[in-house]
Structure formats: C-alpha cells, structure tokens
Design a protein around this motif. Structure first.
Motif, PDB file in Angstrom:
ATOM      1  N   ALA A  48     -30.439  11.635  26.775  1.00 45.08           N
ATOM      2  CA  ALA A  48     -31.900  11.640  26.729  1.00 45.08           C
ATOM      3  C   ALA A  48     -32.459  10.365  26.106  1.00 45.08           C
ATOM      4  CB  ALA A  48     -32.392  12.852  25.949  1.00 45.08           C
ATOM      5  N   SER A  49     -31.856   9.221  26.420  1.00 47.32           N
ATOM      6  CA  SER A  49     -32.352   7.960  25.870  1.00 47.32           C
ATOM      7  C   SER A  49     -33.385   7.307  26.777  1.00 47.32           C
ATOM      8  CB  SER A  49     -31.195   6.985  25.628  1.00 47.32           C
ATOM      9  OG  SER A  49     -30.514   6.710  26.838  1.00 47.32           O
ATOM     10  N   LYS A  50     -33.671   7.953  27.929  1.00 52.02           N
ATOM     11  CA  LYS A  50     -34.706   7.497  28.863  1.00 52.02           C
ATOM     12  C   LYS A  50     -34.457   6.074  29.364  1.00 52.02           C
ATOM     13  CE  LYS A  50     -38.215  10.596  26.963  1.00 52.02           C
ATOM     14  NZ  LYS A  50     -39.574  10.755  26.411  1.00 52.02           N
ATOM     15  N   GLU A  51     -33.208   5.831  29.722  1.00 53.48           N
ATOM     16  CA  GLU A  51     -32.838   4.533  30.304  1.00 53.48           C
ATOM     17  C   GLU A  51     -32.655   4.692  31.804  1.00 53.48           C
ATOM     18  OE1 GLU A  51     -30.077   1.998  27.875  1.00 53.48           O
ATOM     19  OE2 GLU A  51     -29.708   3.914  26.889  1.00 53.48           O
ATOM     20  N   THR A  52     -33.143   3.749  32.553  1.00 56.22           N
ATOM     21  CA  THR A  52     -33.010   3.767  34.004  1.00 56.22           C
ATOM     22  C   THR A  52     -31.691   3.150  34.410  1.00 56.22           C
ATOM     23  OG1 THR A  52     -35.403   3.565  34.262  1.00 56.22           O
ATOM     24  CG2 THR A  52     -34.056   3.045  36.176  1.00 56.22           C
ATOM     25  N   ILE A  53     -30.922   3.875  35.197  1.00 56.78           N
ATOM     26  CA  ILE A  53     -29.651   3.368  35.696  1.00 56.78           C
ATOM     27  C   ILE A  53     -29.913   2.710  37.043  1.00 56.78           C
ATOM     28  CG2 ILE A  53     -27.277   3.946  36.288  1.00 56.78           C
ATOM     29  CD1 ILE A  53     -27.994   4.469  33.362  1.00 56.78           C
ATOM     30  N   ASP A  54     -29.910   1.390  37.061  1.00 56.53           N
ATOM     31  CA  ASP A  54     -30.244   0.672  38.304  1.00 56.53           C
ATOM     32  C   ASP A  54     -29.088  -0.197  38.783  1.00 56.53           C
ATOM     33  OD1 ASP A  54     -30.279  -1.178  36.315  1.00 56.53           O
ATOM     34  OD2 ASP A  54     -32.322  -1.917  36.698  1.00 56.53           O
ATOM     35  N   ALA A  55     -27.878   0.098  38.325  1.00 59.13           N
ATOM     36  CA  ALA A  55     -26.708  -0.677  38.746  1.00 59.13           C
ATOM     37  C   ALA A  55     -25.651   0.247  39.303  1.00 59.13           C
ATOM     38  CB  ALA A  55     -26.152  -1.468  37.558  1.00 59.13           C
ATOM     39  N   GLU A  56     -24.813  -0.292  40.172  1.00 60.82           N
ATOM     40  CA  GLU A  56     -23.708   0.481  40.720  1.00 60.82           C
ATOM     41  C   GLU A  56     -22.610   0.611  39.672  1.00 60.82           C
ATOM     42  OE1 GLU A  56     -23.384   2.046  43.576  1.00 60.82           O
ATOM     43  OE2 GLU A  56     -25.399   1.486  44.230  1.00 60.82           O
TER      44      GLU A  56
END
Length: 415
Positions: free
Chosen positions: A406-414
């Motif tokens: 729940a750190s609200k980080e966007t995962i935008d990498a493979e």
C-alpha cells in the motif's frame, strides 16, 4: 584346366575406423549433453512454477473461506486462559507458525492438518494442543520435544532444482511469505512471543510503519489491504535451502554489535549502508560463499529448514537486496544471539540460473532476474523515526515497490 577365383570377404572395421566412429559419437554426445541438461532444468523450473501456482490458489481459497489471509507468525500464545478464565494455557507455539501451516487443507494435506489442529501426543508423552502444542514444538531455539507434523516433508513445498535433503533440517520448504521492503521489527511484527502488542516498545506502532508487505507478522491481513493491486504486489518468494556449504544465500552472517530486532539503541541492519554490513565476510575467491570461520547460529538455523516456522530465516523474504544476494542477520552484542529469530536482510533466491520465482497476489507466477532494478541498496530502510518517513515510496526501486502492499507506487516497468 579350370581355375577357381576366390573373393576375400571383409569381416569388420579396422581399429582406426572404430576409433573414428567412437570419437564422432563422443563429440555428438558432448554437443547434446548441455541441451539435455537445459531441457531437464526447464522441466524442473516449470514444476517449481506449478508448485507456486498451487500455493497461489490455496491462498485465494483460504481467503474465500475465512475472509482473511493466513497469518504470518500465527498460532497460539501465552496470553489467555482456559477453564472459564481461571487457568493459563499449559502450552503454546509463541505465535511462530508460517502461512504454510494454515494452507495445509488447501494443498491436499488434510491428514497432516488433522494432526496439527487436534491434540497429539508425542513420543515423550507430551500432549500438543491445537495449533502448536508443547512450547516451541521444534519451531525455534527453545526446542522441547519432537513434533512429527513439523518434521514432515511435503513435496509440493519443494523446488525440484533444489537438492537439499535430510538432517539437520526439519521439513524443508522453498517458498516463503513476503514481508515487504524493511527488516526492522519484522521478526516480531505486531506482538512479542507472548502475544503482547504494547510492551516494551509499542510493537504494533513500529510494525505498522515498517512491515509493509502483503503479509505482516502476528497481524491479520486481507486482500482489501493491498491498495497497490494484487497483480502489483508480491505475496511469496522462492528461496534455496541450505546444503551445508556456507552459501551466502542460505547461511546467515551476523552484523556484530547491531540491535537484534531494531528495538534497541543500535541501528542494526536498518540504517544507511547497514544492509551491506556483512558483505566484507564474503570469500573473494568464491563470491557466492562466506569466507571460512564466519558460521553463525546452530546447525539447524539455515534457510528453508523449517516449513512450519514463520521466523525470518525460515518463513519470510524481503526486497531490500536483489534476488540471490547475501543474508545478513541483525545480531545483538550477546555471544549467543538467536540468529534465526532476529531481523535480517533476507532476499529470495533459487537453484535456477539467473533469478528466482515470485508469486504475485493475484496468483500469477513470475521469474525475476538477479538484475531487476533494485534502487539504492545502501539506502536506509523505512521505519518509525528513521530518515525515510513511513508511507514513503520504497527506496529499493522497482523491486522494493513490488514488495509493498500500500505504498501507492505505480508499476510502469516490465519485470
């Protein structure tokens, strides 16, 4: 006069021809052997992935049945009473069970679960009560007696590529729960061994700030808590089991002088650069192994040796260092510190080439390479009162972000 012409029939190969044929066969075998070995490893890796798939299904089935996740370091404690509140419980497991114990009925291990969840008498005549029995029951350094369920080898908990077997381990496992991107207090979680959540240092508040994984020790966890999304959050990771060879991935080295859990005045392994404090003990000629003379802990205090224990050495992984990096234990100043129960840098790893499997919260199994983007490994970890405030994004890059729920980080990498 008639002359008969006879023809001499050749009966076989000459020695030179035979040697040439043997040499050709040898070359062909040499060329094919790596391909055969690679095919076998691919099959073992697929089998390992299937084991993880079954664990993912078991977690979801458990949550569907009980509306919560299996507890990390759950079980029974010394708080409470029986007989109408007049008698303290005579036995408990100090809340040290791994998440695997609760999953047994969902992994086709109903018979084993019946032994665990009902009173069972061991060979010493001790009666083990539901979810534990005699204190410790072979789960930690206070071993009292032999408890057969904890010693059972369960095939679905083993990676086929891992050759580890036999003593001094109990029942081995290659799959452990993810506790997040910090080692601080995650060996205790929300309570001490007696179930106390307020003394001596308000453990619940400390754990809430630093233990940010999908599973939190001695606390109930739910899918609804995974605000980053189940597909973006690691539920479990793969580990190799120890082979008695001082492998840095399975054999912990102690950070001498640090606080054993982070609760004391020392920084232990939580401060800037502390996660790497054991690296100087790696053998420079054999970088996957500790140098000679750096053994810590008793013979059974090794990675993957007790499937039923939720302590960091046996039942947890964290995403501070990248996969297949070294284990570093926060050792107190006592010469007889309890290494397997202490906080530790506990990256996942495997006997596969180049990485390890992880299980995501949605049940997907992914193979993570050792070169995954892991941020600044010299950074301080997130903890209460530390330089990185609780709630901040992970300082350990994509790898750390995947481990937090729940750190609200966007995962935008493979990955």
């Amino acid at each position: 006069m008639c002359f008969l012409k006879t023809t001499r029939v050749r009966q076989g190969f000459t020695l030179v021809e035979l040697l040439v044929v043997i040499a050709i066969i040898g070359v062909l075998v040499g060329l094919l052997l790596p391909a055969v070995q690679a095919a076998r490893e691919a099959a073992r890796r697929m089998s390992c992935s299937n084991n993880f798939k079954q664990l993912g299904l078991a977690i979801h089935n458990y949550h569907s049945a009980y509306n919560q996740l299996p507890r990390l370091q759950g079980g029974t404690n010394a708080i409470g009473a029986i007989n109408g509140g007049t008698t303290a419980p005579s036995s408990n497991n100090r809340e040290e069970l791994s998440i695997l114990v609760g999953l047994m009925p969902f992994l086709e291990q109903q018979a084993l679960w019946e032994q665990i969840s009902n009173p069972l008498q061991d060979q010493n005549g001790n009666i083990h009560q539901p979810m534990g029995g005699n204190p410790q029951a072979n789960l930690s350094h206070h071993q009292i007696s032999r408890y057969e369920p904890w010693l059972t080898e369960i095939p679905s908990l083993r990676c086929p590529s891992d050759p580890g077997a036999g003593l001094p381990s109990a029942g081995r496992t290659n799959y452990v729960a993810c506790s997040g991107d910090s080692a601080y207090i995650c060996n205790h979680g929300y309570a001490d061994e007696d179930g106390n959540r307020t003394s001596p240092n308000n453990l619940a508040e400390l754990a809430r700030a630093s233990c940010r994984g999908m599973f939190q020790a001695r606390a109930d966890s739910y899918f609804r808590d995974v605000l980053d999304g189940l597909s973006n959050t690691i539920a479990m990771g793969e580990i190799p089991t120890d082979l008695g060879d001082q492998d840095k991935r399975t054999h912990g080295k102690a950070d001498i002088g640090g606080a054993a859990s982070g609760r004391g005045t020392g920084q232990g392994i939580r401060g800037p650069g502390e996660a790497l404090s054991c690296r100087t003990f790696i053998d420079p000629e054999r970088p996957q192994f500790w140098a000679s003379g750096t053994n810590v802990g008793d013979a059974e205090q090794r990675r993957g040796y007790k499937w039923a224990s939720g302590r960091p050495m046996y039942g947890q992984m964290n995403a501070i260092l990248a996969p297949n990096k070294e284990i570093c234990v926060a050792k107190g100043t006592s010469p007889r510190a309890n290494y397997h129960g202490n906080a530790m840098i506990a990256p996942p790893g495997s006997r596969h080439q180049g990485g390890c499997h992880i299980l995501m919260g949605d049940g997907a199994v992914k193979f993570i390479t050792d070169s995954i983007e892991a941020g600044d490994e010299t950074s301080s970890q997130v903890y209460y009162g530390g330089p990185i405030a609780p709630g901040s994004k992970s300082p350990f890059g994509l790898w750390g972000a995947l481990s937090t729920a729940a750190s609200k980080e966007t995962i935008d990498a493979e990955f």
